[in-house]
Design an enzyme around this catalytic site. Structure first.
Site, short mmCIF file in Angstrom:
data_model
loop_
_atom_site.label_atom_id
_atom_site.label_comp_id
_atom_site.label_asym_id
_atom_site.label_seq_id
_atom_site.Cartn_x
_atom_site.Cartn_y
_atom_site.Cartn_z
N LYS B 78 0.79 -1.23 0.11
CA LYS B 78 0.09 0.10 -0.04
C LYS B 78 0.83 1.11 -0.04
CE LYS B 78 -3.74 2.00 2.49
NZ LYS B 78 -4.94 1.89 3.73
N SER B 153 -9.89 1.86 2.96
CA SER B 153 -8.98 2.45 1.95
C SER B 153 -7.90 1.69 1.24
CB SER B 153 -8.26 3.51 3.00
OG SER B 153 -7.21 3.17 3.77
N SER B 177 -9.81 -0.33 7.03
CA SER B 177 -9.26 -0.25 5.70
C SER B 177 -8.67 -1.55 5.32
CB SER B 177 -8.37 1.05 5.66
OG SER B 177 -9.12 2.28 5.73
#
Lengths: 96, 484
Positions: B78, B153, B177
């Site tokens: 990420k 997210s 997330s």
């Protein structure tokens, strides 16, 4: 109904954010909707509850203060928007 | 031999037997990324050359008999995990050109383990969002239906694993997330206990809630990755000095395990198909010999309100560092203060500004007691609910999300509706507990569904064992999206 424009501007000043007129209007409404929603916390009687300080009730975490090689001036300044003579360059802060 | 869409264990076996090289693997993944990333936008940055270089180093290590569990395995990160020499944007214009000078701890640990980095994965800007639509680099699309969101997210991480664009990925979870996008994309997503994994080198959002964890094809893989990244780190004073349990040899054994089903999680707004799937999953655990009982978590309904005071407050403080001085974007103003204001106005997107405004408001003079302090008190109540529940049960089983993946644009103009999507994931963050999304089937429309298991602090072994037992017994197939 929204929170007053002056309040939005005050918070934006604190947060160092320039807002457009459209953003000011938008945030006044949206922040007020969110604050109305969080007002549901007022349903609870919290007089006997201590605020949480840490999820695991951890105490201070100490470590040895050992000297490590630093990243180096050039490396650190490589991401700077402006640098000069080994320093971060910013607009003048102190009036002559 | 089809190399993508395999588990880490399958790839490990191929590599150890010399049937494929890591370079072969990485080329296969890079090919697939080239074909599919333009369609689903899971990666912000693909580091093909670097990946091939790392793969060749991994192959040398494998040949010399020095391979560890993750040596040669292609993974994605990420884009808020800082990587030495590789741009790290956090999904934001303000960090568009930021090239970190060092690795975060989890990145360094994976690097030492010999994992191969394919690139940096798309995400909601500063991890603020539940749909990946707040990314400055465009939304990620759900591989199962490109008109739908992948969740957020960590939407890029979930979509990449679902679509076979990485064997595994790391994400971060502040209010759901990792688990929410995992549920919407049909993969496993594990949020460890607060303090289990070092956050040194994780771009901070809300420091009392943030935790790094894996998104993987199945439960056993999640154990493999967690074992590699977990453990105390003196550079993160919130990381806890406790031994990491062995997580690479899970036993699918739940006989006598006490499974709690919280009545407050089965509420209006929960999609009937999701509810049925979650109840079937609980039934599978019961059939395996687990003791299922109802539990109560009475403050569940207050968790979203609590979170949307605490997380923005912490974010408003954490994001003060983006001032255009030391790194990132700078927009010159008349003086220093004006430069800050113009830089932040140009660099942050609407959702990040909204949270900064909300957090600054909640912390500003006269409001601190009414908002932040009150939220911290309710947070203590939420944690106390769990403490009591875990005196009666070993794990809690519940939905991960109220609905399957929703359409792009559907909730983007209504922040509150978007926030309510995290209603079932937020409580674990508030209480610092580990939680996992486990895929549990598909809707009639073909969208993935997941259910969530939660456990007490540092009980990742029990959590993974229960999830693994379910997965083995349910015989969940792992079809790949057609990406048609």
């Amino acid at each position: 109904m929204g929170i007053p424009r002056e309040d939005v501007l005050h918070v934006a000043r604190l947060a160092r954010l320039d807002l457009t007129d459209e953003e000011i209007k938008g945030f006044a409404g949206q922040l007020s909707a969110i604050l109305d929603y969080v007002a549901k916390l007022d349903e609870l009687d919290l007089s006997d509850t201590e605020p949480m300080a840490h999820v695991h009730e951890a105490v201070n975490a100490f470590r040895e203060d050992r000297v490590r090689p630093p990243l180096g001036q050039e490396t650190v300044l490589a991401n700077a928007p402006e640098a000069e003579d080994g320093c971060f360059r910013v607009p003048k802060v102190i009036e002559a | 031999m089809d190399l993508v869409g395999r588990t880490i264990r399958e790839l490990r076996a191929f590599l150890d037997r010399g049937e494929v090289t890591s370079e072969d693997l990485v080329r296969a993944y890079l090919d697939r990324i080239e074909g599919w990333n333009p369609r689903i936008n899971a990666y912000i940055t693909v580091t093909a050359e670097l990946a091939l270089e790392m793969a060749r180093a991994a192959d040398r290590r494998i040949r010399s008999g020095q391979a560890g569990p993750l040596t040669g395995i292609p993974v994605g990160l990420k884009d808020l995990l800082i990587t030495e020499g590789v741009r790290t944007t956090c999904g934001s214009r303000i960090l568009e050109g930021f090239v970190p000078p060092y690795d975060g701890t989890v990145v360094a640990r994976l690097r030492q383990a010999g994992a191969v980095f394919l690139g940096k994965l798309n995400m909601d800007e500063f991890a603020m969002g539940s749909s990946n639509e707040t990314s400055a680099f465009g939304p990620v699309r759900n591989p199962w239906d490109p008109e739908r969101v992948p969740g957020g997210s960590s939407g890029g991480s979930a979509a990449a694993v679902a679509a076979g664009l990485a064997a595994a990925a790391l994400g971060s979870d502040t209010g759901g997330s990792i688990r929410q996008p995992a549920a919407l994309c049909g993969v496993v997503g594990l949020k460890p206990t607060y303090g289990r994994v070092s956050r040194y080198g994780l771009v901070a959002f809300a420091s009392s809630l943030d935790q790094i964890g894996p998104l993987t094809a199945d439960v056993a893989d999640a154990g493999w990755v967690l074992e590699a990244i977990a453990g105390h780190d003196p550079l993160d004073s919130t990381s806890i000095d406790r031994p990491v349990p062995a997580l690479r040899d899970l036993q699918p054994e739940v006989r006598g395990l006490r499974v709690g089903v919280p009545r407050e999680y089965f509420i209006e707004g929960l999609d009937p198909e999701v509810e049925a799937a979650v109840r079937r999953a609980v039934g599978v655990l019961e059939d395996l010999g687990a003791e299922v009982r109802e539990v109560s978590l009475p403050h569940t309904g207050y968790a979203v309100a609590t979170y949307y005071l605490i997380a923005p407050a912490e974010a408003s403080s954490n994001l003060a560092r983006y001032d255009g001085v030391k790194y990132g974007l700078r927009v010159a103003g008349e003086d220093l203060i004006d430069t800050y204001r113009k830089t932040r106005a140009a660099g942050f997107g609407p959702e990040v500004k909204r949270r900064i405004m909300l957090g600054t408001y909640a912390l500003s003079a006269g409001y601190y007691d009414a908002y932040y302090l009150k939220a911290q008190k309710v947070r203590a109540r939420v944690a106390e609910d769990f403490r009591r529940a875990f005196q009666q049960v070993d794990v809690i089983a519940c939905p991960t999300t109220p609905t399957p993946a929703f359409r792009l644009g559907e909730k983007v103009d209504d922040p509150l509706q978007m926030y309510l999507n995290d209603i079932f994931t937020i409580p674990a963050n508030l209480a610092g507990l580990p939680g996992i999304n486990v895929p549990c089937g598909f809707t009639a429309q073909g969208l993935p569904m997941g259910f969530q298991l939660l456990a007490g602090p540092f009980e990742e072994e029990i959590l993974l064992r229960a999830a693994y037992a379910y997965e083995q017994a349910a015989g969940i197939k792992r079809p790949k999206p057609a990406l048609g």
